[in-house]
Design an enzyme around this catalytic site. Structure first.
Site, short mmCIF file in Angstrom:
data_model
loop_
_atom_site.label_atom_id
_atom_site.label_comp_id
_atom_site.label_asym_id
_atom_site.label_seq_id
_atom_site.Cartn_x
_atom_site.Cartn_y
_atom_site.Cartn_z
NE ARG A 95 -2.52 -0.65 3.41
CZ ARG A 95 -2.75 0.35 4.24
NH1 ARG A 95 -3.59 1.31 3.91
NH2 ARG A 95 -2.14 0.39 5.41
CB SER A 158 5.43 -7.26 6.86
OG SER A 158 5.34 -7.85 5.60
CG ASP A 211 3.92 -6.25 9.70
OD1 ASP A 211 4.78 -6.59 10.53
OD2 ASP A 211 3.29 -7.08 9.02
C1 BGC Z 1 7.61 -11.52 9.57
C2 BGC Z 1 7.42 -10.36 10.51
C3 BGC Z 1 6.07 -9.73 10.26
C4 BGC Z 1 4.96 -10.76 10.30
C5 BGC Z 1 3.58 -10.19 10.05
C6 BGC Z 1 6.42 -12.46 9.60
O1 BGC Z 1 6.55 -13.43 8.61
O2 BGC Z 1 8.79 -12.22 9.92
O3 BGC Z 1 8.45 -9.41 10.38
O4 BGC Z 1 5.85 -8.75 11.25
O5 BGC Z 1 5.22 -11.76 9.34
O6 BGC Z 1 3.48 -9.61 8.79
#
Ligand code: BGC
Length: 473
Positions: A95, A158, A211
């Site tokens: 986004r 993320s 995130d």
């Molecule tokens: C990642 C994290 C992320 C989470 C939610 C996981 O696979 O390692 O960094 O916060 O997914 O998106």
């Protein structure tokens, strides 16, 4: 519905001893007893303690939780002002948002969502991000060319990065099916910024956050007692406010450079990679073996949206192979890995029609398996419930473990900001978190815990952190 009623073996219209005994096997494999959940909470604390004391544990099959310092040390108060670009790269979408903070707890947002194509997940990610940002800036007339005044940008990313500053962090590993080469161990801000330069975009990334931190920040904007951010989506993870002095892997000098509290990105998807306490079943193992990141993110593989349908598919095929489901027939669709989307699972567990007609449409229409019996559909729903209820219960246990880590916070009201498709769309998810909180924290402390949907918090949180970071520049 309580956990135990959800996982109880169902009465079947067509009696079959073989089927009932196989369902009992599944029940015992997936059941999470109170004792196991309590051990999970205790092991969470142990891994948190070790992770705060030790560098470099992420990406290891045996390490404790990574517990990554985020360099985010200020809580928003709603008085923030300014316009920021925010990028939110999740497991499924990017986004791009332009967010204006008005200084009176209100803000306005213009945003565009881009679905991440397979080739970006495997190769062209950073150029694809730059291209999407360019499209967004052009479409909304936001592009500028004053090189001395680039557009400040907060980036929510993320995936796990080893953060060494608010706008600096090396990728530890990919997960959620991403496999872009030459990115692990490299600074994600530089990689993205170089892709921006290749397109002459006048945008400067001033902060990069996980995130979960976006969710916590967004939640804190309207609830000042927010202590924890969680994502229950394609992947899963959490962050919380920790006392900086407890980051014992840092030197005394490092600790003293920062204020009293800092947000820690836990990377809890990697909890118990060594499988000391998680009751991993053969269906989980099958998924794990075939995954890009075998042996890693095992907790995430038991609870997050990317994997839930696949564990269920493995269970269904096990029953088909024993000729007790769908007359022993599968279909090309069901044979295909990851063909059982978690959104179908949500539909199945919510189906309360007498003939389970939603499930009938799903199996016969989408999975292409004709002529299902009511028994088939009940068994299908049961498989979904078993795996889904386990995911909900484990999610609750993890949340409570973190809340209990700082028990003094539970003496007052506490808000947890949560985002992600599992929390939003999986039936009964929030209720189940609260059911677990009542059992683990006790009814009185649980009554002080408020869960809020930090919807699309990641983008918004990135803008807030970008604001704080640009002030400090
Ligand atoms: C990642 C994290 C992320 C989470 C939610 C996981 O696979 O390692 O960094 O916060 O997914 O998106």
């Amino acid at each position: 519905m309580t956990y135990l009623s959800e996982v109880q073996v169902p009465e079947l219209p067509e009696k079959s001893e073989k089927l009932t005994s196989l369902l009992n096997v599944l029940h015992d494999e997936f059941l999470l007893s109170d004792e196991t959940v309590d051990r999970i909470v205790a092991d969470f604390h142990e891994e948190m303690r070790q992770g705060l004391a030790k560098h470099d544990s992420m990406g290891k099959k045996t390490g404790p939780l990574a517990m990554i310092p985020s360099y985010v040390t200020s809580r928003p108060n709603g008085k923030e002002t300014g316009s920021y670009l925010a990028l939110d790269l999740g497991g499924t979408n990017l986004r791009v948002c332009q967010i204006t903070l008005n200084g009176d707890s209100t803000f306005s947002i213009t945003q565009q969502k881009f679905t991440i194509p397979a080739e970006a997940k495997e190769a062209t990610l950073f150029d694809w991000i730059a291209q999407s940002v360019e499209l967004f800036l052009d479409e909304h007339n936001l592009a500028t060319d004053d090189a001395s005044n680039p557009i400040p940008c907060g980036f929510t990313f993320s995936f796990p990065i080893d953060q060494t500053g608010i706008a600096k962090g090396k990728l530890i590993m990919w997960n959620k099916g991403f496999a872009v080469p030459n990115a692990v161990d490299r600074d994600i801000v530089s990689l993205t910024q170089s892709a921006f330069s290749r397109r002459f975009l006048n945008v400067k990334i001033v902060a990069i956050i996980n995130d979960t931190i976006g969710s916590l920040m967004a939640s804190a904007y309207s609830h000042s007692n927010s202590q924890m951010g969680i994502i229950f989506g394609t992947g899963t993870n959490a962050c919380y406010w920790e006392k900086t002095k407890n980051i014992t892997k840092w030197t005394k000098e490092e600790i003293e450079r920062f204020p009293e509290e800092m947000i820690i990105n836990m990377e809890w998807g990697a909890f118990d990679n060594k499988l000391a306490v998680l009751p991993f079943t053969p269906y989980d193992n099958k998924l794990n073996r075939k995954s890009h990141n075998h042996g890693l993110q095992v907790f995430e593989k038991m609870i997050s949206g990317m994997y839930l349908g696949e564990v269920i598919r493995n269970v269904l095929l096990w029953l088909v192979d024993r000729r007790v489901l769908f007359g022993g027939r599968s279909s090309e669709v069901l044979n295909e890995g990851y063909s059982l989307d978690t959104s179908y699972v949500s539909i199945a567990v919510a189906d309360e029609t007498p003939q389970l007609s939603e499930i009938k449409n799903l199996i016969e229409g989408t999975l292409n398996i004709p002529d299902t019996t009511l028994t088939d559909r009940i068994v299908f729903k049961y498989a979904c419930n078993l795996v889904g209820a386990r995911a909900k219960r484990l999610s609750g246990a993890a949340m409570c473990a973190v809340l209990l880590w700082r028990p003094e916070l539970l003496e007052k009201d506490v808000t947890v900001g949560i985002d992600g498709s599992m929390f939003q769309f999986y039936p009964g998810f929030a209720d189940s978190l609260m059911e677990e909180a009542k059992r683990i924290l006790g009814p009185e402390r649980a009554s002080r815990v408020k869960l809020i949907l930090a919807k699309d918090g990641s983008g918004f949180g990135a803008a807030i952190v970008a604001m704080t970071a640009s002030k400090k520049l």
